[in-house]
Design a protein around this motif. Structure first.
Motif, PDB file in Angstrom:
ATOM      1  N   PHE A 190     -17.154 -40.894  17.101  1.00  0.00           N
ATOM      2  CA  PHE A 190     -16.793 -41.938  18.066  1.00  0.00           C
ATOM      3  C   PHE A 190     -16.526 -43.302  17.432  1.00  0.00           C
ATOM      4  O   PHE A 190     -15.987 -44.182  18.091  1.00  0.00           O
ATOM      5  N   PHE A 206     -10.230 -41.232  17.729  1.00  0.00           N
ATOM      6  CA  PHE A 206     -11.301 -40.588  18.479  1.00  0.00           C
ATOM      7  C   PHE A 206     -11.092 -40.749  19.983  1.00  0.00           C
ATOM      8  O   PHE A 206     -10.650 -41.796  20.462  1.00  0.00           O
ATOM      9  N   GLU A 230     -20.473 -43.591  24.920  1.00  0.00           N
ATOM     10  CA  GLU A 230     -19.517 -42.545  25.278  1.00  0.00           C
ATOM     11  C   GLU A 230     -19.766 -41.272  24.473  1.00  0.00           C
ATOM     12  O   GLU A 230     -19.663 -40.159  25.003  1.00  0.00           O
ATOM     13  N   GLY A 231     -20.089 -41.427  23.186  1.00  0.00           N
ATOM     14  CA  GLY A 231     -20.371 -40.260  22.362  1.00  0.00           C
ATOM     15  C   GLY A 231     -21.588 -39.503  22.852  1.00  0.00           C
ATOM     16  O   GLY A 231     -21.590 -38.262  22.917  1.00  0.00           O
ATOM     17  N   GLU A 232     -22.630 -40.234  23.220  1.00  0.00           N
ATOM     18  CA  GLU A 232     -23.834 -39.595  23.741  1.00  0.00           C
ATOM     19  C   GLU A 232     -23.560 -38.914  25.074  1.00  0.00           C
ATOM     20  O   GLU A 232     -24.118 -37.843  25.363  1.00  0.00           O
ATOM     21  N   SER A 245     -22.002 -35.601  24.322  1.00  0.00           N
ATOM     22  CA  SER A 245     -22.998 -34.635  23.867  1.00  0.00           C
ATOM     23  C   SER A 245     -23.852 -34.132  25.025  1.00  0.00           C
ATOM     24  O   SER A 245     -24.182 -32.938  25.108  1.00  0.00           O
ATOM     25  N   THR A 300     -19.472 -34.926  17.580  1.00  0.00           N
ATOM     26  CA  THR A 300     -18.443 -35.656  18.312  1.00  0.00           C
ATOM     27  C   THR A 300     -18.299 -37.037  17.680  1.00  0.00           C
ATOM     28  O   THR A 300     -19.160 -37.902  17.866  1.00  0.00           O
ATOM     29  N   THR A 358     -27.559 -39.930  16.738  1.00  0.00           N
ATOM     30  CA  THR A 358     -26.404 -40.533  16.081  1.00  0.00           C
ATOM     31  C   THR A 358     -26.592 -40.469  14.570  1.00  0.00           C
ATOM     32  O   THR A 358     -27.629 -40.895  14.052  1.00  0.00           O
ATOM     33  N   PHE A 393     -13.552 -40.787  22.177  1.00  0.00           N
ATOM     34  CA  PHE A 393     -14.608 -41.679  22.647  1.00  0.00           C
ATOM     35  C   PHE A 393     -14.818 -42.788  21.617  1.00  0.00           C
ATOM     36  O   PHE A 393     -14.759 -42.543  20.409  1.00  0.00           O
ATOM     37  N   VAL A 434     -21.035 -40.196  14.231  1.00  0.00           N
ATOM     38  CA  VAL A 434     -20.849 -39.121  15.211  1.00  0.00           C
ATOM     39  C   VAL A 434     -22.082 -38.996  16.098  1.00  0.00           C
ATOM     40  O   VAL A 434     -23.194 -39.373  15.720  1.00  0.00           O
ATOM     41  N   SER A 435     -21.840 -38.466  17.282  1.00  0.00           N
ATOM     42  CA  SER A 435     -22.938 -38.046  18.144  1.00  0.00           C
ATOM     43  C   SER A 435     -23.191 -36.577  17.835  1.00  0.00           C
ATOM     44  O   SER A 435     -22.299 -35.741  17.990  1.00  0.00           O
ATOM     45  N   LYS A 439     -21.035 -45.577  21.103  1.00  0.00           N
ATOM     46  CA  LYS A 439     -22.220 -44.718  21.053  1.00  0.00           C
ATOM     47  C   LYS A 439     -22.538 -44.177  22.441  1.00  0.00           C
ATOM     48  O   LYS A 439     -22.889 -43.000  22.596  1.00  0.00           O
TER      49      LYS A 439
END
Length: 208
Positions: free
Chosen positions: A119, A69, A76-78, A81, A117, A148, A71, A130-131, A74
């Motif tokens: 992560f 991945f 970074e994933g957010e 998004s 996305t 999430t 990212f 995932v986000s 959490k």
């Protein structure tokens, strides 16, 4: 000299306010579908994103290791998004990509489209975290939102009408100019003012 120093101070302030990144370039197919974007800023770096149907395992090298991945957390994933919401899913000359979710590749639903996305790999085997950014059509009772969720790595978005994966990669072009940290900006401003003051003092001394 004084004019140059003033211009330097103004330019420094402009960088602090405006940032150093241009708006991303939206990738649109010949039939007007949003397929991704180039130069999306996430956490101070630029990325390219492509929207693809399939499984997490198929799109992300097995989807079972953190290295799969872009990212890793959490946060970074957010952030990714949020970048989609603010920079990519927007209404403009290229299309109504915020108002009409079905304008996105992989989404046919009139009301909403979920963009995943990944992560992190959670403890349970075969599950990925995932986000999930949900783009709601204009006029719906729910606003666009990020949450999430956990998904099966073999579950596919192909054939669904309201979900697609976001595949992120580092931006392929030249690196963007970095924005100086606040402390650096302060130092530059102080230095510029000091030079300006010294210049004025010398000028006054020359007149005496």
């Amino acid at each position: 000299m004084i004019k140059l120093l003033k211009n330097t101070i103004l330019a420094t302030a402009f960088l602090a306010v405006s940032g150093a990144y241009a708006a991303p370039i939206l990738e649109v197919s010949s039939d007007g579908r949003l397929t991704g974007a180039s130069g999306v800023e996430v956490g101070g770096a630029l990325y390219d994103v492509a929207f693809k149907d399939g499984t997490c395992a198929g799109l992300f090298s097995g989807c079972d290791q953190a290295a799969d991945f872009q990212f890793k957390s959490k946060t970074e994933g957010e952030a990714a998004s949020l970048a989609l919401e603010n920079q990519v899913f927007v209404d403009g000359l290229a299309g109504l990509f915020d108002s009409a979710p079905r304008a996105t590749l992989g989404c046919e639903n009139l009301e909403h489209c979920a963009i995943y996305t990944p992560f992190a790999k959670p403890q349970s085997a075969g599950i990925v975290t995932v986000s999930k950014f949900t783009n709601e059509a204009t006029g719906q009772n729910f606003p666009d939102r990020t949450e999430t969720v956990n998904l099966d790595i073999t579950g596919t978005t192909a054939g669904t009408t309201a979900s697609v994966w976001a595949v992120w990669t580092p931006h392929a072009s030249l690196p963007a100019t970095s924005v100086p940290e606040p402390g650096t900006l302060s130092a530059l401003a102080i230095g510029a003012f000091a030079l300006l003051r010294t210049r004025r003092q010398r000028s006054r001394g020359a007149r005496v």
